[in-house]
Design an enzyme around this catalytic site. Sequence first.
Site, mmCIF file in Angstrom:
data_model
loop_
_atom_site.group_PDB
_atom_site.id
_atom_site.type_symbol
_atom_site.label_atom_id
_atom_site.label_comp_id
_atom_site.label_asym_id
_atom_site.label_seq_id
_atom_site.Cartn_x
_atom_site.Cartn_y
_atom_site.Cartn_z
ATOM 1 N N THR A 189 0.821 -1.214 0.000
ATOM 2 C CA THR A 189 0.000 0.000 0.000
ATOM 3 C C THR A 189 0.854 1.261 0.000
ATOM 4 O OG1 THR A 189 -1.604 -1.220 1.305
ATOM 5 C CG2 THR A 189 -1.856 1.164 1.241
ATOM 6 N N GLY B 284 2.930 -2.879 8.722
ATOM 7 C CA GLY B 284 3.280 -3.100 10.125
ATOM 8 C C GLY B 284 4.748 -3.458 10.265
ATOM 9 N N GLU C 284 -7.580 -5.830 2.664
ATOM 10 C CA GLU C 284 -7.906 -6.957 1.778
ATOM 11 C C GLU C 284 -9.023 -6.606 0.801
ATOM 12 O OE1 GLU C 284 -5.934 -9.349 1.762
ATOM 13 O OE2 GLU C 284 -4.953 -9.188 3.708
#
Lengths: 625, 625
Positions: free
Chosen positions: B103, B142, B385
Amino acid sequence: MLLNCMRVINLTSAIQLKVLFTAQVSQQIHQLHNVGVTANLNLSCVNYIFPSPSMVKGNHHESMGLHFAMFLPTLYSQCDPQQSRKWIPLAESFQAVGTYAQTEMGHGTHLRGLETTATYDPATQEFVLNSPTVSSIKWWPGGLGKTSNHAIVLAQLYTQGNFHGLHAFIVPIRDMDTHVPLPGIVVGDIGPKFGFSEVDNGYLKLENVRIPRDNMLMKYAKVEPDGTYLKPPSAKLTYGTMVFIRSMIVGESARALSKSCTIAIRYSSVRHQSEIRPGEPEPQILDYQTQQYKLFPLLAMAYAFTFVGQYMSQTYHRISGDINQGDFSELPELHALSAGLKAFTTWATNSAIEVCRMSCGGHGYSRSSALPDIYVNFTPTCTYEGENTVMMLQTARFLVKSYRQAKAGQQLSGIVSYLNEPKHQRIQPQPVAARPTVVDINDLASLVEVYKQRAATLVDLAAKSIQQELQLRKSQEDAWNNSAVDLVRATDAHCHYVVVKLFTDKLGEVGDTAIHSVMSTLALLYALNGIKNNSGDFLQAGLLNVPQVLQVSIRVKDLLSQLRPNAVALVDAFDHHDKKLNSVLGRYDGNVYENLFEWARRSPLNATEVHESFHKYLKPLRSKL
Amino acid sequence: MLLNCMRVINLTSAIQLKVLFTAQVSQQIHQLHNVGVTANLNLSCVNYIFPSPSMVKGNHHESMGLHFAMFLPTLYSQCDPQQSRKWIPLAESFQAVGTYAQTEMGHGTHLRGLETTATYDPATQEFVLNSPTVSSIKWWPGGLGKTSNHAIVLAQLYTQGNFHGLHAFIVPIRDMDTHVPLPGIVVGDIGPKFGFSEVDNGYLKLENVRIPRDNMLMKYAKVEPDGTYLKPPSAKLTYGTMVFIRSMIVGESARALSKSCTIAIRYSSVRHQSEIRPGEPEPQILDYQTQQYKLFPLLAMAYAFTFVGQYMSQTYHRISGDINQGDFSELPELHALSAGLKAFTTWATNSAIEVCRMSCGGHGYSRSSALPDIYVNFTPTCTYEGENTVMMLQTARFLVKSYRQAKAGQQLSGIVSYLNEPKHQRIQPQPVAARPTVVDINDLASLVEVYKQRAATLVDLAAKSIQQELQLRKSQEDAWNNSAVDLVRATDAHCHYVVVKLFTDKLGEVGDTAIHSVMSTLALLYALNGIKNNSGDFLQAGLLNVPQVLQVSIRVKDLLSQLRPNAVALVDAFDHHDKKLNSVLGRYDGNVYENLFEWARRSPLNATEVHESFHKYLKPLRSKL
């Protein structure tokens, strides 16, 4: 350039629109100054868990928020002259830092259930305060855990062997010099919460704590030295304050919602994504019908709630003069209205904030968007000042009472006068399309009428459910409980009607043609989208037929594209300045990405290039393998 | 005693009920072990913002969560043998700590819009990676901010002047010994978020970063030393993984929802409040009809989603054998189903968690309830997702395509076979009650049928909206966008039908009479409450008449009281152990208040009796006055 890209086709100037809110702003300022001096109202029966946001000066995000929002105002309004002379200078100089301890671990909205006791001992002229059970420990008050050295404690009063219900007492809890808890006081922080991490919400357990007789707030009720109890002049004094605070919360809903809409709609005109037409540049996401459908009904709702908030505070101020004169005649209706609308607007806003947040995609999860903070700060309004379902049922009680009065031939006035009309026996099963239909779905007056009829129908349905339960030999109480779902639904329809009506009424005040036009579009969207989402009610009651409901869906889509060019101006008009909005996504200049990067670089974790965890955890972990 | 007070009239043993879930548990364990070895699926096109919770070993609440959940599995599945020999030992020994960077600031779900480039330079046999714009900065992964020294970077590949779309590259970002960022790497933490405060979600800006040719993951696609591009054997390889992960999220919804219901329902049998009958002790709040109406439909939904989650994973595993053999024939339907159900179940669960939280009154706001944490950890599933609205529209595309095939005379099979039936032209305005009605609202098979017809009607309505737009000379794309609200509604109805159908099908597997009875009650509540909340759809399509809709409302209330005695056993059966549930309110033994007090006393702020802020702020403030 970005700014232009958002605002290029605005037909309506945000500056023009702001005029609509000017009256409101000065009204609010007026109110804020008034809280401390509404001297004939006491605060002892205010339902609360957290302090109400931005109610007075002070900020509930600070541990001393309640000192300003509740402790001082309660002293101002409930001390007798001698108490005022003692306590107000101490509180204003922060020698006494205080909070307001009402809610207990076991009881919130149901005040009669509070268990803390204050028993008068005439031998020493003291009250003895106790937390007789674990569930009676005071729980939640802001600033109670670590900050305050005093608390206004709500306790059940016993004197001369008689019980007199809840009263307020000033209880010293920590030494004013050393801040160490006093004997008999067990006090501390209740631990991490959903948001509000800056506030030390606390617990307080009282173990035979003795306070002098004149620490009971004695402007109204009194206990004399021998223990004789003198009751307050009117039990309704507490009632007005509840109404006031709940009315204010309607305005809070409008503010939280208009902020969320501002952020989501501005960002949706900055964010470009995917494609509508192949080969063309990525469109602004606000050009997707689904995005418009998420946000524009909420924008309409933000305007609706703003006007309802204005109405509530104007009405409160209009009748507070009467209350001062001891005339409480209009209070029951306003009480019912404020309870229902508090619940109706906070629930709707609560969900709406999350829709706004999720409409911003991943970045809505970042606190740079401000939306997570708006949510955690707002969501307690659904519970404090009266839990929402309880509020809905309080309004239902008023509706059913009014309904029965109308049935008994009494002529109702005010907002429930629609219950006078005989039409609401229409819930009998009938072919929906068989009835003559005179509703014009493009005419707001006509829509107000169908909302009114829907409310009448659902009040009727709830009242009949109670009746049927009674016929099954249930008690009044069980019949009520077994109809509670229908009663909440009736209140919901009633509040929905009120909101549509007030929005429509407001249009009459708008002189400017362009503003009138865009406001009418918003009002129409609010009303039609409400019909779309509750179409079963309108079909069931025979108020609309199937072709009309289909038309409503199509019309809602039309209104979305009609509002598209004005959407950014409509949120600009709320006039939330960047500093107050505090949102990277919702910036007025639309310069989101550069500022998101800047914001991230200032993250606390970026203070060092190599975080200590590398040395502390990763290196030892490797060496073990 | 408390335990008894909750469980005194259980007709159904929770232990019996657990049998229902046994198959699921072993299935899940099987899946978890499989993730790392589903060797023919690659992870390069997984839409994600945060790592998917509890997908593999490792925990996404930890900064190294993605090392286990994404970095290692991607290496296992996408390295060629030589790459495996190099990277897997490094990663397994934590010399290389990695994350998965897909992303970007400007793009999430729309993968084709990602802007990071990897340009092959045959002169040095290196890829040159760049973040050409601010919006192309990698954002959200993350562990990227501070923890990882490597990232699998998804970038648009250019070689020999040609563009080949997204590919995955292993990019070293920090020195493996000193942990200092490497030249050309700008990396850091993206700042505070809604929850997930333990994870250093990060940004990554690449400035002419050169990596060796063999840092491109080359199991499938390859770039040869001279820059020749070899495409992967099948583009559908990426497709299966998306389906798998979205199917797993349906199960995640069920788990989050069943946890929330467990907490809220247990607490509602411990909490006593107010009164139903005057003079009697305060009832358990679960005895209020409004509380039952908040929670029992969600309990039914938790069971429904559990069974749907089981079905999705069973179906996935059934056809993954075919996929391994290169047979992708069933994949489009499963893809459509998983996209829609991912959105349908996560949206419903997201709202439901908050209903559970608020049904616990003030204590729901305390993190001791666990509900705030369940919410912030779950809510990202609505976005990662594949953003939910995009997912709904993907399923709608499949539905409209199937609808057109049926119209063209093709015989559809599978879950959309209902579109073959000619009945769905019923949306013509007709008097609702005029039609013969054969629906039995107490018969699940009959209700499955009306849900099916509703879906057919709404697919038909959406398809007709597109048709009407096309007749107004709109392009296909604009016609689609102008019908998007109807398309989402059609998908919603389709998913709702699937859930009701699968819940009903599941009952056929339940042999035990007592369990069958209580499960049927739950399924009936799920189906009827869905009709109640969407009654307009059923009336509009002529599937139910007005008396039936009134009957549905009454029947829903009956089912609430019918479920009341079994409610606690039904949540016990989910078998969330206290340690996992981690909720004071939801404790199995019901001993809430004492433990709430204990929990609070351990609050970090209670480490000292007098907080430093007294000396630091209050004293100086006083002295200034």
